[in-house]
Design a protein around this motif. Structure first.
Motif, short mmCIF file in Angstrom:
data_model
loop_
_atom_site.label_atom_id
_atom_site.label_comp_id
_atom_site.label_asym_id
_atom_site.label_seq_id
_atom_site.Cartn_x
_atom_site.Cartn_y
_atom_site.Cartn_z
N ALA A 1 0.95 -0.99 0.17
CA ALA A 1 0.01 0.12 -0.11
C ALA A 1 0.93 1.33 0.01
N ARG A 2 1.96 1.08 0.75
CA ARG A 2 2.96 2.45 0.72
C ARG A 2 3.42 2.67 -0.52
N ALA A 3 3.93 1.35 -0.89
CA ALA A 3 4.33 1.66 -2.42
C ALA A 3 3.53 2.50 -3.53
N MET A 4 2.49 1.73 -3.61
CA MET A 4 1.31 2.23 -4.24
C MET A 4 0.85 3.46 -3.95
N PHE A 5 1.02 4.25 -2.67
CA PHE A 5 0.49 5.46 -2.71
C PHE A 5 1.56 6.31 -2.93
N GLU A 6 2.71 5.93 -2.58
CA GLU A 6 3.99 6.83 -2.87
C GLU A 6 4.09 6.97 -4.44
N ASN A 7 3.87 6.06 -4.99
CA ASN A 7 3.85 6.37 -6.56
C ASN A 7 3.00 7.26 -7.16
N PHE A 8 1.68 7.18 -6.59
CA PHE A 8 0.38 8.07 -7.02
C PHE A 8 0.72 9.34 -6.70
N ARG A 9 1.27 9.64 -5.38
CA ARG A 9 1.72 11.09 -4.89
C ARG A 9 2.78 11.66 -5.72
N GLN A 10 3.92 10.81 -6.15
CA GLN A 10 5.06 11.27 -6.92
C GLN A 10 4.20 11.81 -8.22
N ILE A 11 3.47 10.93 -8.95
CA ILE A 11 2.79 11.60 -10.29
C ILE A 11 2.02 12.45 -10.01
N GLN A 12 1.20 12.63 -9.03
CA GLN A 12 0.54 13.98 -8.62
C GLN A 12 1.40 15.05 -8.54
N MET A 13 2.50 14.97 -7.66
CA MET A 13 3.37 16.08 -7.69
C MET A 13 4.10 16.61 -8.79
N ASN A 14 4.46 15.61 -9.85
CA ASN A 14 5.23 15.87 -10.96
C ASN A 14 4.34 16.71 -11.89
N LEU A 15 2.88 16.08 -11.99
CA LEU A 15 2.01 16.80 -12.79
C LEU A 15 1.71 18.25 -12.41
N GLN A 16 1.48 18.42 -10.83
CA GLN A 16 1.36 19.90 -10.39
C GLN A 16 2.72 20.74 -10.63
N HIS B 1 -7.88 0.25 -3.84
CA HIS B 1 -7.28 -0.19 -2.62
C HIS B 1 -8.09 0.34 -1.37
N PRO B 2 -8.68 -0.67 -0.86
CA PRO B 2 -9.54 -0.32 0.40
C PRO B 2 -8.78 0.97 1.39
N LEU B 3 -7.83 0.65 1.84
CA LEU B 3 -7.26 1.24 2.70
C LEU B 3 -6.68 2.64 2.31
N ILE B 4 -6.06 2.53 0.95
CA ILE B 4 -5.67 4.09 0.30
C ILE B 4 -7.16 4.76 -0.04
N SER B 5 -7.92 4.29 -0.18
CA SER B 5 -9.28 4.82 -0.52
C SER B 5 -9.80 5.68 0.66
N ARG B 6 -9.64 5.00 1.75
CA ARG B 6 -10.20 5.41 3.17
C ARG B 6 -9.29 6.73 3.35
N LEU B 7 -7.89 6.60 3.08
CA LEU B 7 -6.97 7.68 3.30
C LEU B 7 -7.45 8.75 2.43
N MET B 8 -7.71 8.76 1.31
CA MET B 8 -8.06 10.01 0.33
C MET B 8 -9.14 10.47 0.88
N GLU B 9 -10.35 9.52 1.19
CA GLU B 9 -11.57 10.10 1.89
C GLU B 9 -11.22 10.91 3.02
N ALA B 10 -10.33 10.49 4.12
CA ALA B 10 -10.15 11.21 5.01
C ALA B 10 -9.06 12.61 4.76
N GLU B 11 -8.31 12.55 3.72
CA GLU B 11 -7.60 13.68 3.39
C GLU B 11 -8.61 14.87 2.89
N GLN B 12 -9.45 14.25 2.04
CA GLN B 12 -10.53 15.01 1.79
C GLN B 12 -11.37 15.99 2.84
N ARG B 13 -11.89 14.98 3.69
CA ARG B 13 -12.52 15.72 4.86
C ARG B 13 -11.53 16.72 5.67
#
Length: 117
Positions: free
Chosen positions: A38-53, A80-92
């Motif tokens: 989950a950490r590797a998947m999330f870090e990859n996602f964040r890296q892609i996001q930061m590069n685009l920003q 990914h259920p855990l990452i999805s919940r994390l992203m929802e918590a980030e949104q809140r």
């Protein structure tokens, strides 16, 4: 600036850290980091996001394959259920901070008025 305003800001920081939104976000973040895949998947996602920003801020064009890669990464983390919940918590948490910002900015809005007044 008045030291009193800084004191209030630090008090708000402490309040945010104790809020249910933050404690839930922290708990989920820790759970994602405790799971290597989950950490590797999330870090990859964040890296892609930061590069685009970063490209956007620098006024660089974003290529279609980069958009496609980002869309795939979003779809993957949302499954990914855990990452999805994390992203929802980030949104809140973002919504709470946006509401606090509205409150803080109210005196300036009142001073300058709404556009067109």
């Amino acid at each position: 600036m008045s030291a009193n305003l800084f004191d209030m800001a630090y008090e708000m920081e402490r309040g945010l850290r104790q809020s249910k939104e933050y404690t839930e976000l922290r708990k989920l973040y820790d759970q994602v980091n405790a799971d290597p895949s989950a950490r590797a998947m999330f870090e990859n996602f964040r890296q892609i996001q930061m590069n685009l920003q970063q490209k956007q801020m620098m006024g660089q064009d974003i290529k279609p394959d980069e958009v496609q890669q980002a869309q795939k990464a979003v779809a993957l983390v949302q499954q990914h259920p855990l990452i999805s919940r994390l992203m929802e918590a980030e949104q809140r948490m973002s919504m709470v901070i946006a509401e606090l910002n509205k409150i803080i900015m109210k005196p300036l809005e009142e001073l300058y008025g709404a556009p067109g007044q």
